[in-house]
Design a protein around this motif. Sequence first.
Motif, PDB file in Angstrom:
ATOM      1  N   ILE A 150      -5.755   9.036  -4.640  1.00  0.00           N
ATOM      2  CA  ILE A 150      -6.054   7.837  -6.208  1.00  0.00           C
ATOM      3  C   ILE A 150      -6.828   6.896  -5.891  1.00  0.00           C
ATOM      4  O   ILE A 150      -7.939   6.584  -4.814  1.00  0.00           O
ATOM      5  N   ASP A 151      -6.888   6.400  -6.925  1.00  0.00           N
ATOM      6  CA  ASP A 151      -7.977   5.736  -7.759  1.00  0.00           C
ATOM      7  C   ASP A 151      -8.079   3.964  -6.902  1.00  0.00           C
ATOM      8  O   ASP A 151      -6.611   3.707  -7.083  1.00  0.00           O
ATOM      9  N   ASP A 152      -8.764   3.746  -6.272  1.00  0.00           N
ATOM     10  CA  ASP A 152      -9.042   2.216  -5.721  1.00  0.00           C
ATOM     11  C   ASP A 152      -9.004   0.959  -6.616  1.00  0.00           C
ATOM     12  O   ASP A 152      -8.443   0.003  -6.809  1.00  0.00           O
ATOM     13  N   LYS A 153      -8.935   1.193  -8.218  1.00  0.00           N
ATOM     14  CA  LYS A 153      -8.845   0.812  -9.195  1.00  0.00           C
ATOM     15  C   LYS A 153      -7.348   0.480  -9.218  1.00  0.00           C
ATOM     16  O   LYS A 153      -7.239  -0.558  -9.987  1.00  0.00           O
ATOM     17  N   LYS A 187       0.992  -1.388  -0.277  1.00  0.00           N
ATOM     18  CA  LYS A 187       0.004  -0.252   0.097  1.00  0.00           C
ATOM     19  C   LYS A 187       1.143   0.964   0.327  1.00  0.00           C
ATOM     20  O   LYS A 187       0.882   2.265  -0.831  1.00  0.00           O
ATOM     21  N   LYS A 188       1.777   1.140   1.397  1.00  0.00           N
ATOM     22  CA  LYS A 188       2.711   2.819   1.035  1.00  0.00           C
ATOM     23  C   LYS A 188       3.802   2.463  -0.626  1.00  0.00           C
ATOM     24  O   LYS A 188       3.358   3.776  -0.763  1.00  0.00           O
ATOM     25  N   ALA A 189       4.124   1.720  -0.717  1.00  0.00           N
ATOM     26  CA  ALA A 189       4.590   1.577  -2.506  1.00  0.00           C
ATOM     27  C   ALA A 189       3.729   1.602  -3.488  1.00  0.00           C
ATOM     28  O   ALA A 189       3.992   2.941  -4.209  1.00  0.00           O
ATOM     29  N   LEU A 219       2.009   9.220  -5.586  1.00  0.00           N
ATOM     30  CA  LEU A 219       2.233  10.638  -5.570  1.00  0.00           C
ATOM     31  C   LEU A 219       3.767  11.066  -6.312  1.00  0.00           C
ATOM     32  O   LEU A 219       3.420  12.198  -6.371  1.00  0.00           O
ATOM     33  N   THR A 220       4.654  10.153  -6.643  1.00  0.00           N
ATOM     34  CA  THR A 220       5.494  10.877  -7.437  1.00  0.00           C
ATOM     35  C   THR A 220       4.261  10.986  -9.463  1.00  0.00           C
ATOM     36  O   THR A 220       5.300  12.139  -9.847  1.00  0.00           O
ATOM     37  N   LEU A 221       3.781  10.305  -9.680  1.00  0.00           N
ATOM     38  CA  LEU A 221       2.857  10.378 -11.067  1.00  0.00           C
ATOM     39  C   LEU A 221       1.840  10.972 -11.514  1.00  0.00           C
ATOM     40  O   LEU A 221       1.968  12.447 -11.684  1.00  0.00           O
ATOM     41  N   ASN A 222       1.662  12.014 -10.307  1.00  0.00           N
ATOM     42  CA  ASN A 222      -0.373  12.114  -9.759  1.00  0.00           C
ATOM     43  C   ASN A 222       0.166  12.851  -8.949  1.00  0.00           C
ATOM     44  O   ASN A 222      -1.218  12.490  -7.860  1.00  0.00           O
TER      45      ASN A 222
END
Length: 137
Positions: free
Chosen positions: A100-103, A84-86, A92-95
Motif C-alpha cells: 500500500i502506497d503511503d499516499k 486504516k483497516k478499511a 487488498l481487494t483492488l491490488n
Amino acid sequence: MASLGHIALDGSKFKANTSKHKAMSYGRLKAKEAELMAEVEALIKKAETSDKEEDQAYRQETGYGIPEDLKFKQERLEKIQKAKKALEERELTLNPDKPIDDKKQISFADPDARIMGKNSTGYQYCYNSQISVDSDR
C-alpha cells in the motif's frame, strides 16, 4: 441480449458528501496510530502512578471514571484504526499483491468515495459513475 455493433459509453464524477479535511493518507494513519497508542499508554501509566493526585483533582468523581483526555484519545485511536483497516481491505481487494502506497487516502466520513481531480476545482472526494448502451432498443 445486446449486439456489439454500436455502443456508447459515458461517465460522470459526482461529488461525495465528504471533505479533504475529513481524510488521512495511509502514511499519516500509521504515524497517527503509533502516536496515539504512545499517548494512551503514557496516560494510563500516569493514571496508575498518580492515584492520590488524581483523587484530589477529581474529588467529585468516584475514582472509577476515565479522564476525558484519555477517553478522547482512545476514541480517536479507534476511529483511526477502523479507517486504516478499511483502507487496507480496499487496497487488498483492488491490488492484492502490491504494498500500500503511503499516499493512498481514505475519508472518515465516506470511506467508499475516492479522491479525484476535477477540472477547475482541484482534488475532491467523488464517485465515478459509468453507463454504456448499445444502439438496439
